[in-house]
Design a protein around this motif. Sequence first.
Motif, PDB file in Angstrom:
ATOM      1  N   GLY A  58      -3.951  -5.272  -9.253  1.00 49.85           N
ATOM      2  CA  GLY A  58      -2.824  -6.013  -9.332  1.00 49.85           C
ATOM      3  C   GLY A  58      -1.911  -6.117 -10.365  1.00 49.85           C
ATOM      4  O   GLY A  58      -0.664  -6.119 -10.325  1.00 49.85           O
ATOM      5  N   VAL A  59      -2.752  -6.095 -11.506  1.00 48.10           N
ATOM      6  CA  VAL A  59      -1.914  -5.774 -12.959  1.00 48.10           C
ATOM      7  C   VAL A  59      -0.879  -4.566 -12.755  1.00 48.10           C
ATOM      8  O   VAL A  59       0.019  -4.703 -13.303  1.00 48.10           O
ATOM      9  N   LEU A  60      -1.772  -3.360 -12.418  1.00 49.18           N
ATOM     10  CA  LEU A  60      -1.097  -2.229 -12.354  1.00 49.18           C
ATOM     11  C   LEU A  60       0.267  -2.384 -11.527  1.00 49.18           C
ATOM     12  O   LEU A  60       1.466  -1.695 -11.837  1.00 49.18           O
ATOM     13  N   ALA A  61       0.092  -2.934 -10.256  1.00 44.66           N
ATOM     14  CA  ALA A  61       1.125  -2.740  -9.332  1.00 44.66           C
ATOM     15  C   ALA A  61       2.289  -3.837 -10.107  1.00 44.66           C
ATOM     16  O   ALA A  61       3.450  -3.335  -9.909  1.00 44.66           O
ATOM     17  N   ALA A  62       1.949  -4.929 -10.404  1.00 47.58           N
ATOM     18  CA  ALA A  62       3.083  -5.723 -11.278  1.00 47.58           C
ATOM     19  C   ALA A  62       3.578  -5.066 -12.346  1.00 47.58           C
ATOM     20  O   ALA A  62       4.986  -5.189 -12.420  1.00 47.58           O
ATOM     21  N   SER A  63       2.775  -4.401 -13.275  1.00 42.83           N
ATOM     22  CA  SER A  63       3.640  -3.759 -14.014  1.00 42.83           C
ATOM     23  C   SER A  63       4.618  -2.688 -13.647  1.00 42.83           C
ATOM     24  O   SER A  63       5.768  -2.343 -14.296  1.00 42.83           O
ATOM     25  N   GLU A  64       4.146  -1.758 -12.870  1.00 40.18           N
ATOM     26  CA  GLU A  64       5.183  -0.731 -12.179  1.00 40.18           C
ATOM     27  C   GLU A  64       6.312  -1.424 -11.433  1.00 40.18           C
ATOM     28  O   GLU A  64       7.442  -0.816 -11.811  1.00 40.18           O
ATOM     29  N   LEU A  65       6.308  -2.431 -10.739  1.00 39.54           N
ATOM     30  CA  LEU A  65       7.253  -3.148  -9.926  1.00 39.54           C
ATOM     31  C   LEU A  65       8.365  -3.461 -11.178  1.00 39.54           C
ATOM     32  O   LEU A  65       9.402  -3.500 -10.962  1.00 39.54           O
ATOM     33  N   ILE A  92       2.943   5.188  -6.908  1.00 42.73           N
ATOM     34  CA  ILE A  92       1.779   4.668  -7.475  1.00 42.73           C
ATOM     35  C   ILE A  92       1.505   3.313  -6.732  1.00 42.73           C
ATOM     36  O   ILE A  92       0.301   3.107  -6.209  1.00 42.73           O
ATOM     37  N   VAL A  93       2.302   2.603  -6.534  1.00 47.24           N
ATOM     38  CA  VAL A  93       2.350   1.333  -5.853  1.00 47.24           C
ATOM     39  C   VAL A  93       1.831   1.459  -4.486  1.00 47.24           C
ATOM     40  O   VAL A  93       1.043   0.705  -3.890  1.00 47.24           O
ATOM     41  N   ALA A  94       2.434   2.470  -3.675  1.00 40.97           N
ATOM     42  CA  ALA A  94       2.239   2.905  -2.322  1.00 40.97           C
ATOM     43  C   ALA A  94       0.733   3.075  -2.055  1.00 40.97           C
ATOM     44  O   ALA A  94       0.284   3.195  -1.099  1.00 40.97           O
ATOM     45  N   THR A  95       0.110   4.169  -3.038  1.00 47.19           N
ATOM     46  CA  THR A  95      -0.854   4.378  -3.007  1.00 47.19           C
ATOM     47  C   THR A  95      -2.089   3.371  -3.253  1.00 47.19           C
ATOM     48  O   THR A  95      -3.154   3.387  -2.350  1.00 47.19           O
ATOM     49  N   ILE A  96      -1.793   2.390  -4.150  1.00 46.33           N
ATOM     50  CA  ILE A  96      -3.056   1.562  -4.528  1.00 46.33           C
ATOM     51  C   ILE A  96      -2.960   0.352  -3.663  1.00 46.33           C
ATOM     52  O   ILE A  96      -3.927  -0.306  -3.609  1.00 46.33           O
ATOM     53  N   ALA A  97      -1.715   0.198  -2.999  1.00 45.73           N
ATOM     54  CA  ALA A  97      -1.577  -1.288  -2.141  1.00 45.73           C
ATOM     55  C   ALA A  97      -1.833  -0.911  -0.863  1.00 45.73           C
ATOM     56  O   ALA A  97      -1.702   0.230  -0.257  1.00 45.73           O
ATOM     57  N   GLY A 140      21.548 -13.342  -1.965  1.00 45.97           N
ATOM     58  CA  GLY A 140      22.439 -13.478  -3.146  1.00 45.97           C
ATOM     59  C   GLY A 140      23.281 -11.971  -3.373  1.00 45.97           C
ATOM     60  O   GLY A 140      23.962 -12.001  -4.464  1.00 45.97           O
ATOM     61  N   GLY A 141      22.779 -11.064  -2.974  1.00 50.75           N
ATOM     62  CA  GLY A 141      23.439  -9.664  -3.166  1.00 50.75           C
ATOM     63  C   GLY A 141      22.243  -8.695  -3.877  1.00 50.75           C
ATOM     64  O   GLY A 141      22.667  -7.711  -4.336  1.00 50.75           O
ATOM     65  N   GLY A 142      21.156  -9.387  -4.248  1.00 49.33           N
ATOM     66  CA  GLY A 142      19.972  -8.561  -4.781  1.00 49.33           C
ATOM     67  C   GLY A 142      19.113  -7.784  -4.056  1.00 49.33           C
ATOM     68  O   GLY A 142      19.389  -7.819  -2.811  1.00 49.33           O
ATOM     69  N   LYS A 143      18.053  -7.773  -4.412  1.00 49.75           N
ATOM     70  CA  LYS A 143      17.039  -7.212  -3.604  1.00 49.75           C
ATOM     71  C   LYS A 143      15.807  -7.819  -4.029  1.00 49.75           C
ATOM     72  O   LYS A 143      15.388  -8.290  -5.319  1.00 49.75           O
ATOM     73  N   ALA A 144      14.503  -7.341  -3.109  1.00 51.61           N
ATOM     74  CA  ALA A 144      13.180  -7.818  -3.454  1.00 51.61           C
ATOM     75  C   ALA A 144      12.193  -6.548  -3.304  1.00 51.61           C
ATOM     76  O   ALA A 144      12.510  -5.862  -2.208  1.00 51.61           O
ATOM     77  N   VAL A 145      11.395  -6.315  -4.240  1.00 53.35           N
ATOM     78  CA  VAL A 145      10.431  -5.021  -3.937  1.00 53.35           C
ATOM     79  C   VAL A 145       9.140  -5.839  -3.908  1.00 53.35           C
ATOM     80  O   VAL A 145       8.703  -6.543  -4.738  1.00 53.35           O
ATOM     81  N   TRP A 146       8.347  -5.465  -2.887  1.00 58.13           N
ATOM     82  CA  TRP A 146       6.787  -6.343  -2.604  1.00 58.13           C
ATOM     83  C   TRP A 146       5.843  -5.234  -2.420  1.00 58.13           C
ATOM     84  O   TRP A 146       6.038  -4.121  -2.116  1.00 58.13           O
ATOM     85  N   CYS A 147       4.575  -5.843  -2.655  1.00 62.35           N
ATOM     86  CA  CYS A 147       3.619  -5.056  -2.165  1.00 62.35           C
ATOM     87  C   CYS A 147       2.336  -5.934  -1.940  1.00 62.35           C
ATOM     88  O   CYS A 147       2.299  -7.279  -2.418  1.00 62.35           O
ATOM     89  N   GLU A 148       1.455  -5.466  -1.091  1.00 65.34           N
ATOM     90  CA  GLU A 148       0.281  -6.427  -0.788  1.00 65.34           C
ATOM     91  C   GLU A 148      -1.162  -5.636  -0.769  1.00 65.34           C
ATOM     92  O   GLU A 148      -1.182  -4.617  -0.944  1.00 65.34           O
TER      93      GLU A 148
END
Length: 605
Positions: free
Chosen positions: A517-524, A576-581, A591-599
């Motif tokens: 979880g910490v690795l994924a949060a760091s990459e995002l 990396i995120v796609a591999t571990i999540a 609002g015109g921005g974006k959201a990137v997520w993983c589970e």
Amino acid sequence: MNFTRWSARFPGTQRRAAARTEHAAAQAKRGEGSVPAARGRTQDPTGKDPTAGEGPAPGRDAPPADLTVCGTAATAGAPGTAGTALLTVPSLDELSVREVLGRLPSLVALVYGPDHRTAYVNDAYAAGFGPRPLGAPAREALPELAELGLLPLLDQVLRSGKPRTVKNRKAPDGTSYTVTCTPVTGIGTEPGTTSEDDPEDRGDRGERGAGVLVHLADVSDHAEAVERLRASERRQREAAVTLQRSLLPQELEQPDDLRIAATYQPGGTEAAVGGDWYDVITLGAGRTALVIGDVMGRGVRAAAVMGQLRTAVRAYARLDLPPHEVLQLLDGLAAEIDASQIATCVYAVHDPNEGRLVYASAGHLPILVRDEDGTVRRAADHTGPPLGTGGWLHSSGTIALGPGSTAVLYTDGLVERRGEDIDEGVAALERALSGAKGTPQVICDRLMRALGVGADHDDDVAVLVLQHPTRTGPDAELFHNAALELLGGVEAAPRARAFAQGVLASWRFPVELCDLGVLAASELVANSLQHGTPPMRLRLRRTDRRLIIEVTDGDDHLPRRRRAEPADEAGRGISIVATIASSWGSRRTPGGGKAVWCEFALPDE
């Protein structure tokens, strides 16, 4: 009706007899020498009358000398002259009732008295059921009438004096009859009713009074055709319902934060079913799309259009677009699929972080939401025209869905009734929903019963119920949220890692899951700091089944996974995120921005 002079009592019989008398008198007044219409004379090739001077011509001054009745040819004229054939048809007055009934191809029986004693059966009846003794009660002499259930009908006709008809009565041998029972009076009360020379009439004479004439018409072919048609309709309906149900979700997806149930009831007993459908689509990051729609029309064609629209909705939902953009795409697709088919649809998205439904409607009925205190709210009108009409820009609306709330999406078959305004039906649904408690499936059933939807309902009905349950006690400990605003520059990255480490440890996750979880949060966060713009936020969310990590920023450029070359210094974060999540994705925010997520799926305890 007097059975003895039955033919003379037929409507119009006496008028036709008087007309024939008047016609004969008129022929006599027009003068002698008129030729009957049924006769003609032959002429010599020279044009002279071959009978001239040879005395009165037959039919002119004298009646025909030789004339036979009832279909026998009659000839008249001097020797050597061409005779003419005359076919004489007896009038109805000249036939007895026995002759009329005896020549009928249908089965006829006559009974009299309270015991329905047998007075007469015609040849067709005897051929069908065998000879019958006269004078015996129908229960003994005519057991086939009892098998057809006609004895109570005979009593009713004899008592009321009114004719009755029953259709498609099936005998034990499989033959079907349509039976007409007609009351008759005066059986045997006039001279000439019976014949002394007829053995069937002997012992049957005397005062008989009222009776019933039973006429049985063999309709087996018609009954078999009707049964084949009904069987074909049943097979077509079963095929249509099977197709309809196969196009609906076989098992609803159950999000972490919602409880959902749905029901579908095909309308009536017709072979043609409608195009109602519903769906539940998990979008990721805890968000859920809910869809309900109705294709106008009935039958396999409507079901086929429905199936294509449902498939398209699932494809568009994977793009994680706002509800109004999904409907905009569906609108163009519906016109391409079948311009003659019009469909209504509601597409809604539930976000547990916001506690609301974001929805868009294309000509569909409003969403109803029941709060925990029983108050029912109706979604505000953000409704455009039905799908397939084109030329309209849809818009999205919102309605709150807090803990303890229940939302209902439905098709018009639930609330629309003939002779009533549809708003009255929606109001009735609101009243039923205000008192409906229990699980979503229980609420579905209660709403269907309250609105009078049963197996014989004349329209298809689809209902989708979702609840945002209130969680307390140990159950509440399985759901947590934590968020961090990412302020500053590159120094925000170590703060985000520290924040993620502390939160995941406090949620008592296994060490391996905490590290991932910490690795994924760091990459995002690093990806957002490099390619995004403020404001930025890191959100951590846990449910009873998964850990969700989401980073939002103000730039609407969506990242994509790509293969980084060995010499590249960037481009590996999303890989990396796609591999571990377990899964990952991105979407644009309002609002015109974006959201990137993983589970990450939580291990089973």
